[in-house]
Design a protein around this motif. Structure first.
Motif, short mmCIF file in Angstrom:
data_model
loop_
_atom_site.label_atom_id
_atom_site.label_comp_id
_atom_site.label_asym_id
_atom_site.label_seq_id
_atom_site.Cartn_x
_atom_site.Cartn_y
_atom_site.Cartn_z
N VAL A 53 0.96 -1.24 0.01
CA VAL A 53 0.02 -0.04 0.04
C VAL A 53 0.93 1.33 -0.13
N ALA A 54 0.56 2.06 -1.03
CA ALA A 54 1.58 3.41 -0.98
C ALA A 54 0.77 4.59 -0.28
N TYR A 55 1.77 5.33 0.31
CA TYR A 55 0.95 6.49 1.12
C TYR A 55 1.64 7.85 0.63
N ARG A 56 0.73 9.02 0.78
CA ARG A 56 1.09 10.21 0.33
C ARG A 56 0.41 11.16 1.47
N ILE A 57 1.18 12.03 2.15
CA ILE A 57 0.88 12.93 2.94
C ILE A 57 0.77 14.11 2.32
N HIS A 58 -0.09 15.27 2.32
CA HIS A 58 0.15 16.50 1.87
C HIS A 58 -0.66 17.64 2.61
N TYR A 59 -0.44 18.75 2.57
CA TYR A 59 -0.96 19.74 3.57
C TYR A 59 -1.82 20.76 2.56
N ASP A 60 -3.00 20.92 3.12
CA ASP A 60 -3.98 21.99 2.57
C ASP A 60 -4.11 23.20 3.08
N VAL A 61 -3.19 24.04 2.33
CA VAL A 61 -3.44 25.39 3.11
C VAL A 61 -4.65 26.06 3.25
#
Length: 545
Positions: free
Chosen positions: A272-280
């Motif tokens: 399982v691949a994961y990506r974490i990102h921030y919504d300004v």
């Protein structure tokens, strides 16, 4: 006659189902220390990704597996082997995408140059033929286009030089956001606000999955109970709060959509691949999980149509026009309309498409349909400025119409509902639908639109039928010695000449077609007697002269 020749229609086919899935959820309960660690890791890995993309672009076409291994070894010294593998793979995908965009730009420039040269060679005001535009309307327009021709030729020469040399131009964070820095007033941002968006877009917090490892991912790990942890890069190992250089967050992540499928993969230690990102804009952190489906055999067209009922769908600028057809290609019931709004931002358009596609699929499930027939729209050869220069409204339409996004959304959503999607050639569907089906399917209470009639043609093409309602036999001459010129019901067909049942209720309300009447109705040619509607009165001939 050659200009009026119709193009050959492509055969319908079943769209292949998606080979992967991605779900997103919010990281809830983040502490201040969690936010600090995520920002530090994202900025550090983002700087490494920037240096890696520079090295890959500098290598150009000379890049090989040896250089790839060298780049990964250099990144591993300041992060880890798994983080380095994710960065180099993302860099390779970004370079390949930029290469494909450059090839598409070259094709567009070649098409524009060819069109301008063709029109410049004609006289001013020369009429065009079918599918080929004529000459320019004025001397001023001719002169402006001749200057633009030189500009496009120079751009094409530069693009071809970049292609031959293997040069690509990549902006981490996005070219549009980089350009916004020079137009802050138009974007409604100040320098601090733009800087926050820019830094968030350049963070790198993505890890590829690994089968056989605990939780399916050794770098970013999510447990079924929602615990989130990540392997820290070696320079940031001092921030760890768990053994083996890991940081366990206070936040929790729970996937509501496809959560059971995700939990099964995690429990079985599948990748399982994961990506974490921030919504300004929302001031929220999100995590996206993605994985590949097990390879399945794609259904054939015959198997997709085995269920019997098919929903024909005509895609328009603001709505889906859908109509249900039986196995013989005949319409069932009345058509349905599913509206959406393609104005506004890309996120708004995507949400509108999802909502309309959901309602369409719910309608198909209620009808018991096994397949949805939709147009195989492709505007890649029709978006050039030189082909539709004066038709600004149409250019805006095809520019904002998300054909690829629409098809991807509908195919992925229908796969979860066990409904096949059949792609049909869209040529002449509206024209032939209006000619053969619009008037015949209109009733006193419903005027069939051109789009609804086109959905019938699309559904019939998926079934293998033509657009015509009936087939006329070839007579030898104008007489009817070979039978009726149009195939009708057999003479002994039960109920063919039967009387209609009497009407017991009030007469149906007549709904006029949309639009205004172009001319007033002409007066009758005969005179009616006031005593009876069916008694005609003629002037008697004189008996004597």
């Amino acid at each position: 006659m050659a200009g009026n020749a119709l193009r050959v229609l492509a055969a319908p086919f079943v769209a292949p189902p998606p080979n992967g899935v991605a779900v997103r959820t919010r990281l809830k309960g983040l502490s201040a220390h969690d936010v600090e660690v995520l920002g530090a890791v994202g900025r550090h890995l983002g700087s490494l990704a920037g240096r890696d993309i520079n090295a890959r672009c500098a290598a150009g076409l000379e890049h090989d597996a040896t250089q790839w291994a060298l780049r990964k070894r250099e990144l591993s010294a300041t992060s880890s082997a798994r983080w380095a593998g994710s960065i180099t793979r993302a860099t390779h995908d970004q370079w390949a995408l930029a290469r494909r965009c450059l090839a598409a730009n070259i094709r567009d420039l070649e098409a524009g140059i060819a069109r301008i040269r063709q029109r410049l060679a004609l006289d001013l005001g020369a009429p065009g033929s079918r599918g080929v535009p004529g000459g320019y309307r004025s001397r001023r327009e001719w002169h402006a286009k001749s200057r633009r021709l030189h500009v496009l030729v120079d751009r094409l020469a530069a693009a071809r030089a970049d292609w031959d040399a293997g040069r690509v131009r990549v902006v981490r964070g996005g070219k549009r956001l980089a350009t916004t820095r020079h137009h802050l007033d138009a974007a409604g941002l100040d320098e601090a606000g733009w800087r926050a968006h820019w830094e968030a877009a350049r963070l790198f917090l993505a890890a590829d999955g690994e089968s056989g490892k605990r939780g399916g991912n050794q770098t970013i790990r999510l447990t079924p109970d929602g615990q989130v942890s990540l392997k820290l890069p070696s320079p940031l190992a001092g921030l760890a709060n768990a053994p083996h250089g890991r940081y366990v967050m206070d936040a929790r992540a729970v996937f509501a959509y496809r959560g059971t499928e995700w939990a099964d993969r995690v429990a079985a230690n599948r990748a399982v691949a994961y990506r974490i990102h921030y919504d300004v804009g929302r001031d929220r952190w999100y995590v996206t999980a993605s994985w590949r489906h097990t390879a399945t055999t794609q259904l054939s067209l015959k198997a997709a149509l085995a269920g019997g009922t098919v929903i024909g769908v005509d895609t328009n600028n603001d709505h889906y026009a859908a109509w249900r057809l039986d196995r013989h290609g005949n319409p069932i019931g009345r058509p349905e309309r599913f509206d959406y709004d393609l104005s506004g931002t890309a996120a708004h358009r995507d949400a509108q498409i999802r909502h309309a596609s959901s309602r369409l699929l719910h309608y198909a499930k209620r009808c018991g349909a096994s397949a949805i027939a939709i147009e195989n729209l492709d505007f890649t050869d029709s978006t050039t400025r030189e082909k539709h220069g004066r038709k600004k409204k149409f250019r805006r339409l095809i520019s904002r119409f998300p054909t690829a996004r629409l098809a991807a959304r509908l195919i992925s959503m229908s796969a979860g509902q066990d409904i096949s999607v059949i792609a049909v050639d869209a040529a002449y569907s509206s024209r032939w639908g209006g000619q053969h089906w619009q008037q015949s399917t209109s009733t006193a209470t419903h005027q069939t639109t051109r789009h609804e009639a086109a959905s019938l043609v699309i559904g019939r093409r998926a079934r293998g039928f033509g657009a015509r309602r009936r087939t006329a036999p070839p007579p030898r001459d104008r007489s009817d010695r070979v039978g009726h010129r149009t195939v009708q019901a057999a003479p002994r067909q039960p109920g063919r000449e039967g009387t209609r049942p009497p009407r017991t209720g009030p007469p149906p309300q007549v709904v006029s077609p949309p639009g205004k009447r172009k001319r007033r109705p002409s007066p009758p040619n005969t005179v009616r007697d006031g005593r009876s509607e069916r008694q005609w009165i003629y002037d008697s001939l004189p008996l004597t002269i």
